[in-house]
Design a protein around this motif. Structure first.
Motif, PDB file in Angstrom:
ATOM      1  N   GLN A 159     -29.034 -29.862 -64.629  1.00  0.00           N
ATOM      2  CA  GLN A 159     -30.178 -30.034 -63.684  1.00  0.00           C
ATOM      3  C   GLN A 159     -29.608 -30.407 -62.286  1.00  0.00           C
ATOM      4  O   GLN A 159     -30.033 -29.754 -61.457  1.00  0.00           O
ATOM      5  CB  GLN A 159     -30.956 -31.125 -64.197  1.00  0.00           C
ATOM      6  N   GLU A 160     -28.483 -31.287 -62.187  1.00  0.00           N
ATOM      7  CA  GLU A 160     -28.000 -31.655 -61.094  1.00  0.00           C
ATOM      8  C   GLU A 160     -27.056 -30.448 -60.518  1.00  0.00           C
ATOM      9  O   GLU A 160     -27.399 -30.093 -59.219  1.00  0.00           O
ATOM     10  CB  GLU A 160     -26.926 -32.700 -61.144  1.00  0.00           C
ATOM     11  N   ASP A 161     -26.571 -29.737 -61.359  1.00  0.00           N
ATOM     12  CA  ASP A 161     -25.750 -28.510 -60.753  1.00  0.00           C
ATOM     13  C   ASP A 161     -26.727 -27.416 -60.482  1.00  0.00           C
ATOM     14  O   ASP A 161     -26.423 -26.585 -59.411  1.00  0.00           O
ATOM     15  CB  ASP A 161     -24.805 -27.799 -61.913  1.00  0.00           C
ATOM     16  N   GLU A 162     -27.701 -27.288 -61.096  1.00  0.00           N
ATOM     17  CA  GLU A 162     -28.785 -26.425 -60.676  1.00  0.00           C
ATOM     18  C   GLU A 162     -29.465 -26.557 -59.424  1.00  0.00           C
ATOM     19  O   GLU A 162     -29.714 -25.832 -58.447  1.00  0.00           O
ATOM     20  CB  GLU A 162     -30.032 -26.448 -61.860  1.00  0.00           C
ATOM     21  N   ALA A 163     -29.686 -27.980 -59.266  1.00  0.00           N
ATOM     22  CA  ALA A 163     -30.499 -28.239 -57.836  1.00  0.00           C
ATOM     23  C   ALA A 163     -29.244 -28.180 -56.770  1.00  0.00           C
ATOM     24  O   ALA A 163     -29.727 -27.649 -55.695  1.00  0.00           O
ATOM     25  CB  ALA A 163     -30.795 -29.692 -57.888  1.00  0.00           C
ATOM     26  N   TYR A 164     -27.861 -28.291 -57.174  1.00  0.00           N
ATOM     27  CA  TYR A 164     -27.169 -28.316 -56.124  1.00  0.00           C
ATOM     28  C   TYR A 164     -26.911 -26.694 -55.809  1.00  0.00           C
ATOM     29  O   TYR A 164     -26.740 -26.340 -54.688  1.00  0.00           O
ATOM     30  CB  TYR A 164     -25.871 -28.837 -56.449  1.00  0.00           C
ATOM     31  N   THR A 176     -29.587 -25.398 -53.609  1.00  0.00           N
ATOM     32  CA  THR A 176     -29.475 -25.775 -52.267  1.00  0.00           C
ATOM     33  C   THR A 176     -28.464 -25.329 -51.554  1.00  0.00           C
ATOM     34  O   THR A 176     -28.484 -25.024 -50.268  1.00  0.00           O
ATOM     35  CB  THR A 176     -29.346 -27.577 -52.246  1.00  0.00           C
ATOM     36  N   LEU A 177     -27.352 -24.962 -52.321  1.00  0.00           N
ATOM     37  CA  LEU A 177     -26.141 -24.201 -51.558  1.00  0.00           C
ATOM     38  C   LEU A 177     -26.399 -22.773 -51.274  1.00  0.00           C
ATOM     39  O   LEU A 177     -26.293 -22.512 -50.146  1.00  0.00           O
ATOM     40  CB  LEU A 177     -25.048 -23.973 -52.674  1.00  0.00           C
ATOM     41  N   LYS A 178     -27.432 -22.231 -51.989  1.00  0.00           N
ATOM     42  CA  LYS A 178     -27.918 -21.075 -52.035  1.00  0.00           C
ATOM     43  C   LYS A 178     -28.723 -20.799 -50.615  1.00  0.00           C
ATOM     44  O   LYS A 178     -28.662 -19.907 -49.708  1.00  0.00           O
ATOM     45  CB  LYS A 178     -28.677 -20.395 -53.049  1.00  0.00           C
ATOM     46  N   GLN A 179     -29.663 -22.001 -50.619  1.00  0.00           N
ATOM     47  CA  GLN A 179     -30.601 -22.092 -49.379  1.00  0.00           C
ATOM     48  C   GLN A 179     -29.543 -22.161 -47.989  1.00  0.00           C
ATOM     49  O   GLN A 179     -29.903 -21.433 -47.051  1.00  0.00           O
ATOM     50  CB  GLN A 179     -31.306 -23.372 -49.473  1.00  0.00           C
ATOM     51  N   MET A 180     -28.599 -23.096 -48.167  1.00  0.00           N
ATOM     52  CA  MET A 180     -27.759 -23.145 -46.792  1.00  0.00           C
ATOM     53  C   MET A 180     -27.112 -21.724 -46.464  1.00  0.00           C
ATOM     54  O   MET A 180     -26.714 -21.536 -45.383  1.00  0.00           O
ATOM     55  CB  MET A 180     -26.792 -24.388 -47.433  1.00  0.00           C
ATOM     56  N   PHE A 181     -26.609 -21.158 -47.726  1.00  0.00           N
ATOM     57  CA  PHE A 181     -25.843 -19.933 -47.446  1.00  0.00           C
ATOM     58  C   PHE A 181     -27.069 -18.636 -46.750  1.00  0.00           C
ATOM     59  O   PHE A 181     -26.674 -18.169 -45.871  1.00  0.00           O
ATOM     60  CB  PHE A 181     -25.307 -19.043 -48.621  1.00  0.00           C
ATOM     61  N   ALA A 182     -28.218 -18.990 -47.074  1.00  0.00           N
ATOM     62  CA  ALA A 182     -29.003 -17.869 -46.676  1.00  0.00           C
ATOM     63  C   ALA A 182     -29.330 -18.207 -45.029  1.00  0.00           C
ATOM     64  O   ALA A 182     -29.648 -17.516 -44.208  1.00  0.00           O
ATOM     65  CB  ALA A 182     -30.515 -18.166 -47.366  1.00  0.00           C
ATOM     66  N   VAL A 183     -29.638 -19.642 -44.792  1.00  0.00           N
ATOM     67  CA  VAL A 183     -30.169 -20.011 -43.300  1.00  0.00           C
ATOM     68  C   VAL A 183     -28.944 -20.156 -42.158  1.00  0.00           C
ATOM     69  O   VAL A 183     -28.951 -20.009 -41.001  1.00  0.00           O
ATOM     70  CB  VAL A 183     -30.801 -21.249 -43.163  1.00  0.00           C
ATOM     71  N   SER A 184     -27.529 -20.124 -42.995  1.00  0.00           N
ATOM     72  CA  SER A 184     -26.409 -20.422 -42.264  1.00  0.00           C
ATOM     73  C   SER A 184     -25.700 -19.022 -41.706  1.00  0.00           C
ATOM     74  O   SER A 184     -24.890 -19.181 -40.994  1.00  0.00           O
ATOM     75  CB  SER A 184     -25.284 -21.153 -42.937  1.00  0.00           C
ATOM     76  N   LEU A 204     -19.151 -21.179 -56.553  1.00  0.00           N
ATOM     77  CA  LEU A 204     -18.871 -22.140 -55.538  1.00  0.00           C
ATOM     78  C   LEU A 204     -19.214 -23.720 -55.652  1.00  0.00           C
ATOM     79  O   LEU A 204     -18.669 -24.465 -54.815  1.00  0.00           O
ATOM     80  CB  LEU A 204     -19.082 -21.482 -54.231  1.00  0.00           C
ATOM     81  N   VAL A 205     -20.063 -23.863 -56.509  1.00  0.00           N
ATOM     82  CA  VAL A 205     -20.714 -25.153 -56.715  1.00  0.00           C
ATOM     83  C   VAL A 205     -19.777 -26.207 -56.789  1.00  0.00           C
ATOM     84  O   VAL A 205     -19.475 -27.228 -55.950  1.00  0.00           O
ATOM     85  CB  VAL A 205     -21.776 -25.307 -57.755  1.00  0.00           C
ATOM     86  N   PRO A 206     -18.501 -25.972 -57.768  1.00  0.00           N
ATOM     87  CA  PRO A 206     -17.621 -27.153 -57.940  1.00  0.00           C
ATOM     88  C   PRO A 206     -16.891 -27.270 -56.707  1.00  0.00           C
ATOM     89  O   PRO A 206     -16.544 -28.450 -56.477  1.00  0.00           O
ATOM     90  CB  PRO A 206     -16.768 -26.598 -59.023  1.00  0.00           C
ATOM     91  N   THR A 207     -16.457 -26.385 -56.005  1.00  0.00           N
ATOM     92  CA  THR A 207     -15.613 -26.360 -54.748  1.00  0.00           C
ATOM     93  C   THR A 207     -16.411 -27.001 -53.534  1.00  0.00           C
ATOM     94  O   THR A 207     -16.072 -27.986 -53.129  1.00  0.00           O
ATOM     95  CB  THR A 207     -15.485 -24.869 -54.070  1.00  0.00           C
ATOM     96  N   TYR A 208     -17.741 -26.817 -53.503  1.00  0.00           N
ATOM     97  CA  TYR A 208     -18.602 -27.383 -52.311  1.00  0.00           C
ATOM     98  C   TYR A 208     -18.765 -28.858 -52.819  1.00  0.00           C
ATOM     99  O   TYR A 208     -18.867 -29.716 -51.999  1.00  0.00           O
ATOM    100  CB  TYR A 208     -19.834 -26.609 -52.232  1.00  0.00           C
ATOM    101  N   LYS A 209     -19.113 -29.303 -54.135  1.00  0.00           N
ATOM    102  CA  LYS A 209     -19.199 -30.545 -54.536  1.00  0.00           C
ATOM    103  C   LYS A 209     -18.126 -31.458 -54.336  1.00  0.00           C
ATOM    104  O   LYS A 209     -18.391 -32.676 -54.104  1.00  0.00           O
ATOM    105  CB  LYS A 209     -19.749 -30.461 -56.029  1.00  0.00           C
ATOM    106  N   LYS A 210     -17.041 -30.789 -54.187  1.00  0.00           N
ATOM    107  CA  LYS A 210     -15.747 -31.897 -54.094  1.00  0.00           C
ATOM    108  C   LYS A 210     -15.945 -32.238 -52.557  1.00  0.00           C
ATOM    109  O   LYS A 210     -15.283 -33.628 -52.197  1.00  0.00           O
ATOM    110  CB  LYS A 210     -14.534 -30.850 -54.058  1.00  0.00           C
ATOM    111  N   TYR A 211     -16.369 -31.629 -51.562  1.00  0.00           N
ATOM    112  CA  TYR A 211     -16.459 -32.054 -50.196  1.00  0.00           C
ATOM    113  C   TYR A 211     -17.698 -32.435 -49.714  1.00  0.00           C
ATOM    114  O   TYR A 211     -17.824 -32.958 -48.805  1.00  0.00           O
ATOM    115  CB  TYR A 211     -15.587 -30.909 -49.422  1.00  0.00           C
ATOM    116  N   MET A 212     -19.016 -31.679 -50.147  1.00  0.00           N
ATOM    117  CA  MET A 212     -20.281 -32.161 -49.687  1.00  0.00           C
ATOM    118  C   MET A 212     -21.121 -32.319 -50.557  1.00  0.00           C
ATOM    119  O   MET A 212     -21.245 -31.809 -51.706  1.00  0.00           O
ATOM    120  CB  MET A 212     -20.696 -30.684 -48.915  1.00  0.00           C
ATOM    121  N   THR A 213     -21.943 -33.502 -50.426  1.00  0.00           N
ATOM    122  CA  THR A 213     -22.846 -33.723 -51.190  1.00  0.00           C
ATOM    123  C   THR A 213     -24.140 -32.923 -50.919  1.00  0.00           C
ATOM    124  O   THR A 213     -24.379 -32.076 -49.968  1.00  0.00           O
ATOM    125  CB  THR A 213     -23.667 -35.373 -50.787  1.00  0.00           C
TER     126      THR A 213
END
Length: 148
Positions: free
Chosen positions: A21-26, A29-37, A85-94
């Motif tokens: 569930q944590e990975d799913e939420a992350y 959120t990552l997909k949303q960040m990709f979309a707006v960025s 990319l979730v594991p990579t982003y989780k290393k550096y970004m909450t």
């Protein structure tokens, strides 16, 4: 013994469910960040380049087929990429860091930056290639000067 095994199994199951569930939420959120960025647009441009190459390689295939492939792969590939990319982003970004980035990209300057990210990336790659060639030439000249 059986009771301990059942308890351990339940704890591991609960942990993995919470982790999922944590990975799913992350991931969401990552997909949303990709979309707006603008990152999503950049990734879609790469998919477009791939389909353009394949269109040239297989010119007899109807353009409607390529359009369908491009549309299908754009969505599926973006979802797959974000999940990968979730594991990579989780290393550096909450997840809170991602949410702050989303807030930034929803500001006027963030929207402007996101709009031009694909252009900036494309032009930056060209400049980077020129820069790399220049450095390579300089290195070769220095090596010749030193007798290599």
């Amino acid at each position: 013994m059986t009771r301990k095994l059942i308890t351990l199994t339940l704890i591991l199951f609960a942990y993995s469910a919470a982790f999922s569930q944590e990975d799913e939420a992350y991931s969401k959120t990552l997909k949303q960040m990709f979309a707006v960025s603008g990152a999503e647009g950049s990734y879609k441009a790469v998919i477009n380049q791939f389909t353009t190459m394949f269109r040239q390689k297989y010119p007899d295939v109807d353009s409607k087929v390529w359009d369908e492939f491009e549309k299908e792969f754009s969505k599926a590939s973006m979802d797959d990429l974000a999940d990968m990319l979730v594991p990579t982003y989780k290393k550096y970004m909450t997840i809170d860091d991602l949410k702050e980035l989303i807030k930034f990209y929803e500001t006027p300057v963030g929207k402007k930056y996101a709009q031009y990210v694909p252009n900036i990336m494309q032009e930056s790659m060209q400049v980077g290639q020129e820069w790399g060639m220049k450095i390579g030439q300089q290195l070769e000249e220095r090596m010749k000067e030193k007798g290599y």
